[in-house]
Design an enzyme around this catalytic site. Structure first.
Site, PDB file in Angstrom:
ATOM      1  CD  GLU A 230      62.011  36.726  29.628  1.00 22.93           C
ATOM      2  OE1 GLU A 230      61.927  36.582  28.102  1.00 22.93           O
ATOM      3  OE2 GLU A 230      60.851  36.906  30.136  1.00 22.93           O
TER       4      GLU A 230
ATOM      5  CD  GLU B 165      60.718  38.246  24.719  1.00 23.40           C
ATOM      6  OE1 GLU B 165      60.802  39.430  24.648  1.00 23.40           O
ATOM      7  OE2 GLU B 165      61.704  37.059  25.164  1.00 23.40           O
TER       8      GLU B 165
END
Length: 790
Positions: free
Chosen positions: A663, A643
């Site tokens: 995640e 990210e």
């Protein structure tokens, strides 16, 4: 006399309760399952028919969730059953076809009566046992003992586990501001109600004591009560060492008591099944009226001093029963805190000293708050009173969440066929009510809408404030600063804090309020952008107009925790403010990882985990990035690491790089921009696959799919990023900045021509920039330009 009702009419035919208290001569330390089973046996015997015969007829057993099953992080220190309803059934010697575990909430027992009464009326069930318990007192006692009992057990059989049902009952805003415990939540409502009634603190405290004083008298005469002692109104509200503050305006005696060992059960059948089993009609109690409604989420409610849905549920249940509040003989209004009672009493016009009383058990602070199962006890008591006074009506109101869910039952022995309610229609009306606008990152002058002060056992106090921004009237929740005694003292002593001015500022770790802007500046001065001499978790190096930022946590594969995020935010603030820095590179120390994402070990430690307002690594939520940032990805870029890289303008990876949003593999979600940016930077199908599976992308595939700009040999990502930075710095830094600004401004404009013709002040800046003149002059003079970045 045979009742003139359809054979599928639902009735309550048996109720039972069980309890024990530490220190009593007959205390045995029953497990929660044992308490439920004792209560269930009592309910079977209460039918007046052989208990084994009744038990064999049960087609469905439904368990109310214990506290140790009520949240994902709940802990059972002595162990627990894998299937509580079937564990209870096993103790009764039966194997019902269906077993159900209900969702969390004090509304559960009454909601289950309403639900399974309807299912019996529809012919889906015939004999249903509802049961629940808590043994919190025993569990806490034995957890400290050298020899502890083992309450764990495994039973076979299906289970319809309905989950926690916590949606709408919690939020990240509430969690980050300590607004998770029931006392603090209800204290907000209570203080808002006091302000609406324009009562002083002393007068309102006296009214809470007056409301609950009769409850203590009922509890004192209840053999199942956990605190059988009559107390005066003054005793209930006078703060002492024993009656310490919990969350103002609540001292301990006004708060639901969870230190209990209590179980309760209710048996429902159809009229036909009751006749077949030989249950005498003097045991039958009919559900005359019922309703189930839900309030808006806490911070969405228009008025925090009221919960109108609970009143609407009460009124509708009476309407279904065909009676008025004056026709009710007994009430049990859920009483976890005073406002849970007064909210409904206000709506129905009931006084605190109504001669009929507002509880049949003694209430949650005195009889005991047996977790989600309290109202099962209220139903059991109400059934007994209805039988003792045939033809009378009993009212049970059950509350869950933060004045969130309300279920009502109206009971009587008078035969009546099942009556359907209009709860779904009324709920649609409630859901259509407009929600209050909330500010996630409030800044500026505001006013206090409501508040509380929580008190820890060690004396620490914490201010929780719900306020409204003066500029927009948006609502926010905030805390006081830890070192601001001034705010806490004001909230604790001012004649009326509600409606008074405050100042709020949003930080990465949450919103904070002070009484004035000057006080905020005094305690939390705004930091001027600039670099420190050194950092604990990051290394910084300047080379002319280039800034190199190295995440320096190689022992954690450069995973980031809040202190590292704060340093990176500070560094990038300084970078974007420094006109002599034109390009920045971010990389990771060592050759194993650029950044492995969030430091899960830190998160698992229980410490507060958060990002600064600028996002993960100080980049993923940063707006207006008009100077280039290049990610030099050496090794793994996982989760927040990817990210971070995607938030950069350009990405250089070495041949060993692995990129993934991992995640989902640890039960999280790529919420720091991953689920937004990846589908915009890759084909949607590829991005979706990566997000949903955590699949890793190698360096070459990432290049082919356009996720990165360049692949270098192993260990050469930083060198490759430096080459790219040099190419950028060969151009005008002003032109680079304006180009990025134009890209930012037009990114959200879908129509191409509208984007092309978008007017921007950046172009006006470019027209008069020295770099523009220098670039044109240097071109004409056939010499290298000398950029000034102005």
């Amino acid at each position: 006399m045979t009742s003139p009702v359809p054979p599928t009419t639902p009735i309550l035919v048996g109720v039972g309760q069980a309890s024990e208290r530490l220190g009593d001569p007959d205390f045995t330390g029953l497990s929660p399952v044992d308490l439920s089973a004792h209560a269930a046996r009592a309910a079977l015997h209460d039918t007046g028919v052989d208990a084994a015969t009744i038990a064999a007829a049960i087609d469905t057993i439904v368990g109310v969730r214990q506290f140790e099953h009520s949240t994902p992080r709940a802990h059972a220190p002595l162990g627990t059953s894998n299937n509580v309803p079937r564990s209870v059934a096993a103790r009764l010697g039966v194997q019902p076809e269906h077993a159900v575990l209900e969702v969390v909430g004090g509304q559960g027992p009454q909601h289950l009566v309403n639900e399974f009464a309807r299912r019996i009326a529809d012919g889906d069930n015939e004999v249903v046992l509802l049961t629940g318990s808590e043994a919190i007192s025993s569990v806490r006692h034995f957890a400290k003992a050298d020899q502890r009992p083992d309450f764990s057990e495994t039973v076979e059989g299906t289970l319809e586990d309905r989950g926690y049902g916590l949606t709408g009952l919690t939020s990240s805003q509430q969690l980050s501001h300590g607004l998770m415990g029931a006392p603090s939540q209800y204290a907000l409502f209570e203080n808002a109600r006091r302000a609406r009634l324009k009562e002083s603190r002393a007068d309102y405290a006296a009214s809470m004591g007056k409301l609950f004083e009769p409850f203590t008298a009922v509890a004192a005469n209840n053999p199942h009560s956990s605190a059988p002692r009559t107390m005066t109104a003054e005793e209930l509200v006078t703060v002492t060492e024993r009656n310490r503050w919990i969350a103002e305006p609540y001292p301990r005696f006004l708060v639901a008591r969870d230190q209990v060992n209590q179980g309760a059960a209710v048996l429902l059948t159809s009229v036909a099944a009751a006749r077949r089993l030989g249950i005498a009609e003097d045991r039958w109690v009919f559900l005359h009226g019922h309703a189930d409604l839900r309030e808006r989420d806490l911070l969405d409610r228009a008025d925090l001093s009221r919960a109108p849905s609970a009143v609407m549920a009460a009124e509708h249940a009476l309407e279904v029963a065909g009676i008025t509040v004056d026709d009710v003989a007994t009430f049990d209004l859920y009483s976890c805190f005073p406002i849970a009672v007064s909210n409904v009493a206000d709506g129905l016009g009931l006084a605190a000293d109504d001669p009929r009383g507002l509880t049949v058990t003694g209430g949650l602070p005195f009889f005991g708050g047996a977790g989600n199962n309290y109202s099962m006890h209220a139903i059991a008591e109400t059934v007994q009173r209805c039988r003792a006074n045939p033809g009378s009506h009993g009212f049970v109101g059950a509350n869950g969440g933060q004045l969130s869910k309300y279920s009502v039952g109206v009971y009587a022995t008078t035969p009546t066929e099942y009556r359907r309610d209009r709860s779904a229609e009324i709920q649609a009306e409630i859901d259509a009510w407009p929600a209050v606008d909330n500010a996630a990152f409030p800044d500026g002058p505001a006013t206090i809408e409501t508040y509380t002060i929580t008190h820890a056992r060690d004396g620490r106090r914490k201010a929780i404030v719900v306020g409204r921004l003066e500029a927009t009237d948006e609502r926010f929740v905030a805390n006081g600063l830890e070192d601001d005694d001034e705010l806490v003292e004001f909230l604790a002593t001012a004649d009326e804090p509600i409606g008074q001015p405050i100042f709020v500022r949003a930080f990465g770790f949450g919103n904070r309020v002070t009484l004035t802007a000057d006080r905020m500046r005094e305690l939390r001065p705004v930091r001027a952008p600039g670099f420190r001499d050194s950092y604990e978790f990051v290394e910084v190096a300047r080379d002319g107009h280039l800034l190199e930022v190295t995440i320096n946590r190689p022992q954690a594969r450069n995973a980031l925790h809040p202190p590292a995020h704060e340093e990176l935010e500070e560094i990038f603030d300084a970078y974007f403010a420094d006109p002599d820095l034109w390009v920045a590179i971010i990389t990771g120390a060592g050759d194993k990882a650029f950044c492995a994402g969030n430091d899960l070990i830190y998160t698992a430690s229980g410490k507060q985990s958060y990002f600064p307002r600028s996002g993960f690594a100080g980049l993923t939520s940063r707006a207006g990035m008009t100077k280039p940032v290049i990610a030099a990805v050496n090794g793994y870029a996982m989760g927040g690491g990817l990210e971070t890289a995607m938030a950069c303008h350009l990405v250089v990876v070495d041949s060993e790089a692995k990129l993934a949003l991992s995640e989902v593999r640890v039960g999280l979600v790529a919420a720091a921009g991953g689920v937004v940016r990846l589908p915009r930077q890759l084909p949607v199908k590829t991005a979706t696959e990566m997000i949903l599976t955590g699949r890793r992308l190698g360096a070459q595939e990432a290049l082919e799919r356009g996720l990165v700009n360049k692949v270098t040999p192993a260990g050469q990502a930083l060198a490759g990023a430096r080459e790219l930075a040099a190419e950028i710095m060969a151009g005008s830094p002003t032109s680079v900045r304006v180009s990025l600004q134009l890209m930012n401004e037009t990114e959200g404009i879908a129509d191409t021509i509208a984007a092309v013709t978008h007017r921007s002040g950046a172009l006006d800046e470019l027209m008069i920039a020295e770099d523009t003149m220098e670039g044109l002059s240097a071109f004409g003079e056939k010499r290298p330009p000398q950029w000034k970045n102005r």
